[in-house]
Design a protein around this motif. Sequence first.
Motif, mmCIF file in Angstrom:
data_model
loop_
_atom_site.group_PDB
_atom_site.id
_atom_site.type_symbol
_atom_site.label_atom_id
_atom_site.label_comp_id
_atom_site.label_asym_id
_atom_site.label_seq_id
_atom_site.Cartn_x
_atom_site.Cartn_y
_atom_site.Cartn_z
ATOM 1 N N ASP A 257 0.831 -1.211 0.000
ATOM 2 C CA ASP A 257 0.000 0.000 0.000
ATOM 3 C C ASP A 257 0.862 1.257 0.000
ATOM 4 O O ASP A 257 0.545 2.239 -0.680
ATOM 5 C CB ASP A 257 -0.925 0.009 1.224
ATOM 6 C CG ASP A 257 -2.011 -1.052 1.131
ATOM 7 O OD1 ASP A 257 -2.275 -1.527 0.005
ATOM 8 O OD2 ASP A 257 -2.579 -1.407 2.182
ATOM 9 N N GLN A 258 1.958 1.229 0.758
ATOM 10 C CA GLN A 258 2.852 2.386 0.786
ATOM 11 C C GLN A 258 3.526 2.607 -0.558
ATOM 12 O O GLN A 258 3.679 3.743 -1.008
ATOM 13 C CB GLN A 258 3.892 2.211 1.888
ATOM 14 C CG GLN A 258 3.328 2.306 3.299
ATOM 15 C CD GLN A 258 4.355 1.939 4.359
ATOM 16 O OE1 GLN A 258 5.231 1.102 4.120
ATOM 17 N NE2 GLN A 258 4.251 2.545 5.529
ATOM 18 N N ARG A 259 3.936 1.506 -1.219
ATOM 19 C CA ARG A 259 4.548 1.643 -2.547
ATOM 20 C C ARG A 259 3.551 2.214 -3.537
ATOM 21 O O ARG A 259 3.897 3.067 -4.359
ATOM 22 C CB ARG A 259 5.069 0.289 -3.020
ATOM 23 C CG ARG A 259 6.307 -0.198 -2.281
ATOM 24 C CD ARG A 259 6.973 -1.331 -3.029
ATOM 25 N NE ARG A 259 6.133 -2.518 -3.082
ATOM 26 C CZ ARG A 259 6.153 -3.478 -2.179
ATOM 27 N NH1 ARG A 259 6.973 -3.405 -1.143
ATOM 28 N NH2 ARG A 259 5.369 -4.539 -2.290
ATOM 29 N N GLU A 260 2.314 1.745 -3.465
ATOM 30 C CA GLU A 260 1.290 2.257 -4.373
ATOM 31 C C GLU A 260 1.017 3.731 -4.111
ATOM 32 O O GLU A 260 0.829 4.519 -5.047
ATOM 33 C CB GLU A 260 0.010 1.441 -4.211
ATOM 34 C CG GLU A 260 -1.106 1.868 -5.169
ATOM 35 C CD GLU A 260 -2.350 1.024 -5.000
ATOM 36 O OE1 GLU A 260 -3.350 1.298 -5.697
ATOM 37 O OE2 GLU A 260 -2.347 0.094 -4.160
ATOM 38 N N ASP A 261 1.021 4.117 -2.821
ATOM 39 C CA ASP A 261 0.768 5.513 -2.470
ATOM 40 C C ASP A 261 1.871 6.415 -3.024
ATOM 41 O O ASP A 261 1.602 7.476 -3.591
ATOM 42 C CB ASP A 261 0.678 5.652 -0.946
ATOM 43 C CG ASP A 261 0.497 7.099 -0.509
ATOM 44 O OD1 ASP A 261 -0.522 7.701 -0.894
ATOM 45 O OD2 ASP A 261 1.373 7.631 0.191
ATOM 46 N N ILE A 262 3.144 5.999 -2.871
ATOM 47 C CA ILE A 262 4.245 6.811 -3.372
ATOM 48 C C ILE A 262 4.207 6.889 -4.894
ATOM 49 O O ILE A 262 4.491 7.934 -5.491
ATOM 50 C CB ILE A 262 5.592 6.246 -2.878
ATOM 51 C CG1 ILE A 262 5.740 6.501 -1.380
ATOM 52 C CG2 ILE A 262 6.760 6.866 -3.633
ATOM 53 C CD1 ILE A 262 7.041 6.018 -0.799
ATOM 54 N N THR A 263 3.845 5.780 -5.547
ATOM 55 C CA THR A 263 3.727 5.793 -7.009
ATOM 56 C C THR A 263 2.688 6.807 -7.452
ATOM 57 O O THR A 263 2.915 7.581 -8.398
ATOM 58 C CB THR A 263 3.370 4.396 -7.521
ATOM 59 O OG1 THR A 263 4.386 3.467 -7.135
ATOM 60 C CG2 THR A 263 3.238 4.392 -9.030
ATOM 61 N N LYS A 264 1.538 6.837 -6.772
ATOM 62 C CA LYS A 264 0.481 7.792 -7.120
ATOM 63 C C LYS A 264 0.954 9.226 -6.877
ATOM 64 O O LYS A 264 0.668 10.124 -7.670
ATOM 65 C CB LYS A 264 -0.776 7.503 -6.309
ATOM 66 C CG LYS A 264 -1.482 6.204 -6.692
ATOM 67 C CD LYS A 264 -2.716 5.984 -5.837
ATOM 68 C CE LYS A 264 -3.445 4.702 -6.234
ATOM 69 N NZ LYS A 264 -4.637 4.452 -5.379
ATOM 70 N N ARG A 265 1.673 9.436 -5.784
ATOM 71 C CA ARG A 265 2.145 10.787 -5.474
ATOM 72 C C ARG A 265 3.174 11.254 -6.503
ATOM 73 O O ARG A 265 3.195 12.426 -6.886
ATOM 74 C CB ARG A 265 2.728 10.821 -4.064
ATOM 75 C CG ARG A 265 1.681 10.647 -2.973
ATOM 76 C CD ARG A 265 2.316 10.401 -1.622
ATOM 77 N NE ARG A 265 3.150 11.518 -1.224
ATOM 78 C CZ ARG A 265 4.012 11.468 -0.222
ATOM 79 N NH1 ARG A 265 4.172 10.338 0.451
ATOM 80 N NH2 ARG A 265 4.719 12.526 0.096
ATOM 81 N N THR B 99 6.203 14.722 2.716
ATOM 82 C CA THR B 99 5.272 13.719 3.215
ATOM 83 C C THR B 99 4.547 14.296 4.424
ATOM 84 O O THR B 99 5.178 14.854 5.318
ATOM 85 C CB THR B 99 6.021 12.437 3.623
ATOM 86 O OG1 THR B 99 6.720 11.925 2.489
ATOM 87 C CG2 THR B 99 5.056 11.380 4.135
#
Length: 502
Positions: free
Chosen positions: A216-224, A317
């Motif tokens: 979930d954290q990797r996906e969040d950073i990718t979106k950001r 962040t």
Amino acid sequence: MAYKPITDQQLRLYMTDLQKHSQRTAAARAGFSERTARRFDADPTPPSKRKILHGRTVADPLEAYWETDLLPLLEKDSALQAVTLLRHLQSEHPLAFPDDRIRRTLERRVRQWRALNGPERDIIFRQTPEPGYMAQSDFTHAGELEVTIAGQPFAHLLYHFVMVYSRWEHVGVILGGESFTALAEHLQQALWSLGGVPQNHRTDSLSAAFRNLTADQREDITKRYDAFVGHYGMDASRNNRGEAHENGAVESQNRHLKKAIEQALILRGSRDFTTIEDYRRFIDTLVARRNKQRVAAVQAERTHLKPLPQRRTTDFTEIVVPVTRMGGFLVKSIFYSAPSQLIGQRLRVHLYDDRIEAFLGGTLVVTHARARGRVDGHRVHVISYHHVIHALRRKPQALWSSIYRDSLFPRTEYAEAWKILQRDLPRRDACRRMVDLLFIAHEQACETELAHLLSADLDAGRVPDPKALALRLAPKATALPTDVAVTHPSLDSFDARLGAGA
């Protein structure tokens, strides 16, 4: 000497001279040796008529083992090295291969087999850079520069941004590791310093930035990150993992940059800097000097850049944290102090690479240098004595066993003074004196001046006395004169001056 084949003309000259001269003289006049002359005497066939034979002059030591022992291993995995195959032969046939004398022969055989039968290899396609099209970013370790801050080793990275066409660059000093925060903050700074936006921004695979993160954290950073490049209207691209040449413009510039920094440090005569900001100014000055050499190319490239947006975007962040009864808040297992009035409030904390900023609503209320956790797992405290000094004045004995006592002292002189007070005074008096020293530094805004006085007392072997130090810090009283005579000019003098001017 390079070997040159004998020509028919040399042979005819030799045969003609042989009628008048000796074999040695005729061979010398023809330009070859007596040994060659003897071969021509035995067989006078012209060189152009001779059939050239190619082949081995000695027996092949691998003939009995190549097809049966080595080739199956190479066909199974072509990455096997020649020395590995040699060790295999030595273990299977120790009598035939007692030493390493065939190593070079085996290396040539393996190299030839790979050239004829090995797997396809990647080809690097050189590109013609287009002005304004691509920028590349990378993080590079700077440990080999051996920079120190106030005498302490300074482990850091360098963020490097390069425009592929003009080679214009921007460099940032990174205190933590590779992260989205570090990338976004310094990439944004680079774009605004450049004054425009390229069409494409390329990075490596960013695997270090995603390390130890959940899905979930990797996906969040990718979106950001996608939102970040979208704000600037750039296309984002990444090179394949392990293929550094795909990010070649910045990779090659990394070497040149660190070499330039190394040379500048040698000219400076010292690798030690008083503060991190001094080191950053040193890097900025060096990069600005390097960019001056590219002015013409940068001006040509700027005409192809897209305009910057009206405002910057988020390059930090954000997390929300409560201020606890301990007088602070936790961010990534690091305790940061806050003014006691904020206890019970929830703050929005912006995490940058080198600092944190905490907001109550839209008001900035706390700023700290960002810290990182220790390897041994002990919690790190970042404390400003300004936040807790009034509470300590009411409870000075709390200083003795406070878990963040050692993080409370703003300078080494204060920590040394505490050691002396602990050693020479009772517990109660030591705590009270130390708290009074911090209170003087806070109230009179004289942290540096008081530190100098403390250092002088410690060097002289005196136990610090807050009252005596406060007197030494007090401004000297200056008596004002009471008999000041003021003479008022006559108004007629003004009329005379005005008349003279007319």
